[in-house]
Enzyme design. Structure first.
Site, PDB file in Angstrom:
ATOM      1  CE  LYS A  56      89.633  14.811  19.820  1.00 48.76           C
ATOM      2  NZ  LYS A  56      91.060  14.939  20.190  1.00 48.76           N
ATOM      3  CG  ASP A 110      93.015  13.997  16.784  1.00 53.21           C
ATOM      4  OD1 ASP A 110      93.289  12.800  16.987  1.00 53.21           O
ATOM      5  OD2 ASP A 110      93.015  14.848  17.687  1.00 53.21           O
TER       6      ASP A 110
END
Length: 275
Positions: A10, A137
């Site tokens: 990410k 997340d």
């Protein structure tokens, strides 16, 4: 039959911290992007749930109930009433506590993996909703596609911009972990303003990472990495998440490899593309 999934790294192209909440979390705005590479997970049907960890960064993790991979597996068993188990293997390619969603991406990949292995047929949206309590997340990592995150990062709007997905990305980490909690705690509470909601690429360039100055104080090598990356004149160079991983975006692989050659050889780096 073994199934496998990549836990895509990410990247926060921009990360604006807007408000400290009463529950201890923070309201943020972020532009999520994802690399084409990351940790690799595999699984086979088994009578019980188990986890084996290897790879360059495997020694830093425990294969027990504190691991997000197993927490995800148990949560999915409970939610879907699954009686089968799974023998899960995690090949840890990404540095730990590095701001590129390693644990969150592993959890998300585990959910996609077990969804296949157990034949659950669950949508990515359902998986994201189920896993949201495990980490802010994780929902974005379930989809692993460019998105705009608000709230704690779990409220997502998907983005479609070839200016992002066509980019080559160089990730660099000094092999020094930083505490996400400590960095958020050190935020001064000043709202620097919203991310522009116009053209995605322009918004990313104009954006910032509000945690970057804080991480640079705690881990000064972050500044060294960003200075070195900027000398290669990338389209963008910034820290991701709470650090200490930094990234630079390039138009071609030749420029990326030239920048990589100029890095300190003791730093970890990975060259790939955004997906």
């Amino acid at each position: 039959m073994e199934h496998s999934e990549i836990a895509f790294a990410k990247i926060n192209l921009a990360l604006h911290v807007r408000k400290r909440r009463e529950d201890g979390y923070h309201d943020i705005e972020t532009l999520f992007a994802f690399a084409r590479h990351g940790d690799v997970l595999g699984a086979q049907l088994s009578n019980v749930l188990s986890l084996e960890i290897d790879g360059p960064f495997g020694n830093g993790l425990e294969a027990d109930d504190s691991n997000l991979v197993l927490q995800t597996a148990y949560l999915m068993q409970a939610h879907f009433g699954v009686t089968e188990g799974a023998a899960i293997q995690l090949n840890k390619q990404l540095p730990i506590a590095s701001g590129i969603g390693g644990g969150s991406a592993d959890a998300a990949a585990t959910a996609r993996l077990l969804n296949q292995l157990w034949g659950l047929g669950a949508s990515e949206q359902l998986l994201a909703d189920i896993l949201a309590p495990l980490g802010a997340d994780i929902p974005a990592c379930v989809f692993s596609r460019p998105s705009f995150g608000t709230g704690t990062g779990t409220a997502l709007s998907f983005l479609d911009d070839s200016n992002i997905t066509a980019r080559h990305v160089l990730l660099v980490n000094p092999l020094q972990s930083v505490s996400t909690a400590a960095i958020f705690k050190a935020w001064d509470g000043v709202d620097g303003g919203a991310i522009d909601r116009g053209a995605v690429w322009d918004a990313a360039i104009a954006g910032r990472n509000d945690l970057e100055p804080i991480a640079s104080e705690i881990c000064p090598v972050v500044t060294d990495i960003l200075t070195r990356l900027s000398q290669a004149q990338p389209a963008m160079a910034r820290m991701s998440g709470s650090g200490a991983t930094c990234f630079a975006l390039f138009d071609d692989v030749t420029s990326l490899e030239a920048a990589r050659a100029a890095l300190d050889p003791h730093w970890w780096s990975m060259g790939t593309m955004l997906r």
